[in-house]
Design a protein around this motif. Structure first.
Motif, short mmCIF file in Angstrom:
data_model
loop_
_atom_site.label_atom_id
_atom_site.label_comp_id
_atom_site.label_asym_id
_atom_site.label_seq_id
_atom_site.Cartn_x
_atom_site.Cartn_y
_atom_site.Cartn_z
N ARG A 80 0.77 -1.10 -0.09
CA ARG A 80 0.00 -0.12 -0.07
C ARG A 80 1.06 1.35 0.01
N ASN A 81 1.95 1.22 -0.87
CA ASN A 81 2.47 2.31 -0.97
C ASN A 81 3.60 2.91 0.13
N TYR A 82 3.72 1.98 1.05
CA TYR A 82 4.76 2.45 2.11
C TYR A 82 5.41 1.24 2.79
N TRP A 95 0.98 -5.23 3.68
CA TRP A 95 -0.19 -5.56 3.20
C TRP A 95 -0.14 -6.41 2.01
N GLY A 346 3.08 11.66 12.60
CA GLY A 346 3.32 10.28 11.58
C GLY A 346 3.84 9.18 12.43
N PRO A 347 3.57 8.22 11.69
CA PRO A 347 4.10 6.79 12.50
C PRO A 347 5.81 6.64 12.36
N ASP A 350 8.25 5.06 9.23
CA ASP A 350 7.57 4.63 7.97
C ASP A 350 8.02 5.50 6.75
N THR A 352 7.16 6.49 2.61
CA THR A 352 6.27 6.16 1.28
C THR A 352 7.06 5.87 0.28
N TYR A 420 -1.11 -3.36 13.76
CA TYR A 420 -0.65 -4.29 12.82
C TYR A 420 -0.52 -5.49 13.31
#
Lengths: 552, 106
Positions: A80-82, A95, A346-347, A350, A352, A420
């Protein structure tokens, strides 16, 4: 950068083919889940709350720009792009689909990457200082030894089914940035009285349910003996480590129960049998591995060039970032630059796919195409000409990785937690995000000085909460999230475990407690440059405890 | 690890059987006609240990449809529709409680 030889390339390619076949047989039902699970774990594939998770090894935290670009591609095409950089210099995609995994692994193999040694009861990805090879206080590049150990341990039949997972970290600097004292084996390169460089060997460190600081069992080990001595440790562990109880299976329990001295004697006895055999390291072998590491063709530059001094004088924001993110390089005219993956709100850790692409491009432009991953979940450009720092700062600020919060209260180490992870009891990320919002004033945060917050969502301690200056451990009580709070931990050369303050606090109060601790510190510190950790050391935990629980 | 079929079930309210789909790991739930569905309100809800055990046996027998089947608590809404019974299951059904980095909302 380390460059694979044909053997490495063949091994990784064959592993992809094997896994493709295994996945096909699993999807067809030919393999049951019980049969398949150990196979997928040998390739870093977990099943988490919402999906499969792929953990990819980044040996000793060194990435090429091509590898980072490929990680971005994997994130974009299969996830999912990260991706999430972990505390063990790996990256995880959260994912990914089982049916896509063989293709993803084939893409990764194109840039010499894989998921081996990121799961299972084997020797895991060997970690080291993210500043290896460039740190001003380093004796020599520890990655050469990490690579020798990687080659020896990869698919080693004797050590593929250990009682439990096994983590090795190496440092070669005075200041330990690799947390070697909280690893199963910690190796510290240093010089003995005769001026020779060798290893101090620590064993039995670790966090999790039963945390211990590693014990030194060999003050000085000659380089030629590295493999044989490590093998002796692993053999003793393999023989005596407990397999009947997963909670007592790590080597730290064995070292604790036997005692470090008795454990060292067992290792010594085993080592004497093998030290002069095939595992004795031939200098030619060491030289061959060292030769496969390439280093930049540095220019002859002066420190503090005009472009830098001028920017420092004219741009206060640049000056703040420079003071926070730029470190001394061992080559004049160059700098080590840390990119913060800890944006406000933000987390932690991580990035992107777009950020990965942009960082890879900037690494090509400013850092000889090389990136490092640190256990603090930030990235590093290890070879930046000082003259380029103003331009680099603007470029990384534009993609959100120039937050000047490194080493401060908002540079939080956190595991994925219950958002998660199937093992977690409580969430980590939203707590971390809220802390960064409360301390979004980075000038105030820097005034607080060095302050490490570590958050784990369960007792397995992937967020290393025991060694946080402030550590939060998520627990579950009657289906509610609570957080145990400890203070005074550290993971460096003076590693210590934090002290538990008192009863766990509910989710809604966890960040308030951090604020209370910070407020208490500001009142208690002897002077502005006494960091939180030193204040705790000086006054003890009681004043902090009183502050936290006075109104609770 | 002990198989879920070997564990003694304690059922103190409405429960379902839930797991992850083999091919993509998606969260799925077991239906009364022994199918897997991503829709929680299609899941079979049982309230006794024998009924949960029987359903779990059927779910585990389908080793291709889904992986790691277990009994999870639910709460029943006004129309008898199940909703996740604890935080873990709420997150499994609804996804992470934080914005994904690729879709930041901060």
């Amino acid at each position: 950068m380390y460059h694979y030889d044909d053997f490495d390339r063949t091994l990784v390619a064959e592993r992809v083919d094997e896994f493709r076949d295994q996945v096909a047989r699993r999807l067809s039902g030919e393999l049951s889940e019980d049969e398949f699970k150990p196979l997928r774990l040998m390739n870093g594939v977990y099943l988490q709350l919402h999906a499969y998770m792929l953990r990819i090894a980044i040996p000793y935290g060194t990435l090429s720009s091509a590898q980072l670009r490929m990680l971005g591609h994997v994130g974009r095409r299969y996830d999912r792009n990260y991706g999430h950089f972990t505390t063990r210099q790996n990256i995880q995609f959260n994912w990914i689909k089982l049916q896509d995994l063989p293709d993803a692994m084939a893409d990764l193999a194109k840039v010499e990457m894989h998921g081996m040694q990121t799961s299972g009861n084997c020797v895991r990805n060997i970690t080291t200082d993210q500043w290896a090879g460039v740190a001003a206080d380093e004796i020599e590049d520890p990655r050469i030894w990490a690579e020798i150990l990687r080659q020896h341990s990869t698919m080693h039949p004797e050590f593929s089914f250990l009682p439990r997972k096994f983590k090795i970290a190496i440092t070669a600097s005075t200041h330990d940035r690799a947390a070697v004292k909280v690893h199963d084996i910690g190796l510290r390169l240093h010089r003995n009285g005769a001026g020779e460089v060798g290893f101090e060997v620590l064993v039995g460190g670790g966090l999790g349910r039963t945390p211990y600081i590693g014990k030194s069992i060999k003050p000085f080990l000659h380089k030629r003996d590295l493999l044989s001595y490590i093998e002796a440790i692993l053999r003793v562990y393999n023989q005596f480590g407990r397999r009947d109880n997963i909670y007592k299976a790590r080597i730290k329990i064995l070292v604790h129960e036997l005692g470090a001295e008795a454990f060292a004697k067992e290792v010594e006895a085993e080592w004497q049998l093998i030290k002069d055999g095939a595992l004795a390291l031939d200098p030619a072998v060491i030289a061959d591995v060292a030769a496969r590491f390439s280093y930049p063709d540095y220019e002859q530059l002066e420190d503090s060039p005009a472009t830098l001094t001028s920017a420092l004088a004219s741009d206060p924001q640049f000056k703040i970032w420079f003071g926070n993110a730029v470190s001394n390089h061992k080559v004049p005219g160059y700098a080590i630059v840390t990119l913060s993956l800890k944006p406000t709100g933000g987390p932690p850790g991580d990035a992107t796919a777009e950020q990965m692409d942009a960082i890879a491009d900037l690494a090509d432009k400013y850092s000889f195409g090389e990136i490092r991953v640190g256990h603090e979940q930030n990235l590093v450009f290890p070879h930046v000409p000082q003259r380029d720092l103003p331009a680099l700062w603007k470029a990384i600020d534009a993609i959100g990785v120039a937050t000047p919060n490194l080493g401060t209260v908002s540079d939080i180490i956190a595991c994925p937690g219950l958002d998660y992870c199937s093992l977690a009891n409580a969430r980590s990320i939203p707590v971390a995000e809220e802390i960064t919002r409360r301390f979004r004033d980075h000038n105030l945060a820097r005034d607080l000085g060095r302050l490490h917050i570590n958050i784990s969502g369960c007792i397995n301690a992937c967020g290393h909460h025991h060694v946080g200056h402030i550590g939060l451990l998520g627990v579950e009580k009657n289906d509610q999230e609570y957080y145990q709070v400890s203070i005074g931990g550290r993971a460096d050369e003076h590693a210590e475990l934090g002290t538990l303050l008192g009863p766990a606090v509910p989710y809604a109060e966890a960040v308030d407690v951090v604020e209370d601790l910070v407020a208490a510190y500001l009142e208690l510190r002897a002077r502005p440059d006494e960091i939180f950790l030193d204040t705790v050391k000086r006054v003890g935990v009681e004043p902090f405890k009183e502050r936290v629980y006075a109104t609770r | 690890m002990t198989s879920p079929l070997q564990q003694k079930l304690k059922v103190n309210g409405p429960v379902i059987i839930t797991a992850n789909r083999l091919g993509d790991g998606a969260v799925v739930h077991f239906t009364a006609d022994h199918r897997w569905t991503t829709q929680l309100d299609e899941a079979a809800v049982v309230t006794t240990a024998p009924a949960a055990t029987e359903l779990l046996h059927a779910a585990v027998a389908d080793d291709i449809g889904a992986v790691g089947a277990y009994v999870a608590p639910v709460v029943l809404g006004a129309e008898g529709k199940p909703a996740p019974g604890n935080l873990r299951e709420r997150i499994r059904v609804a996804g992470p409680t934080v914005a994904l980095p690729s879709h930041p909302e901060f």
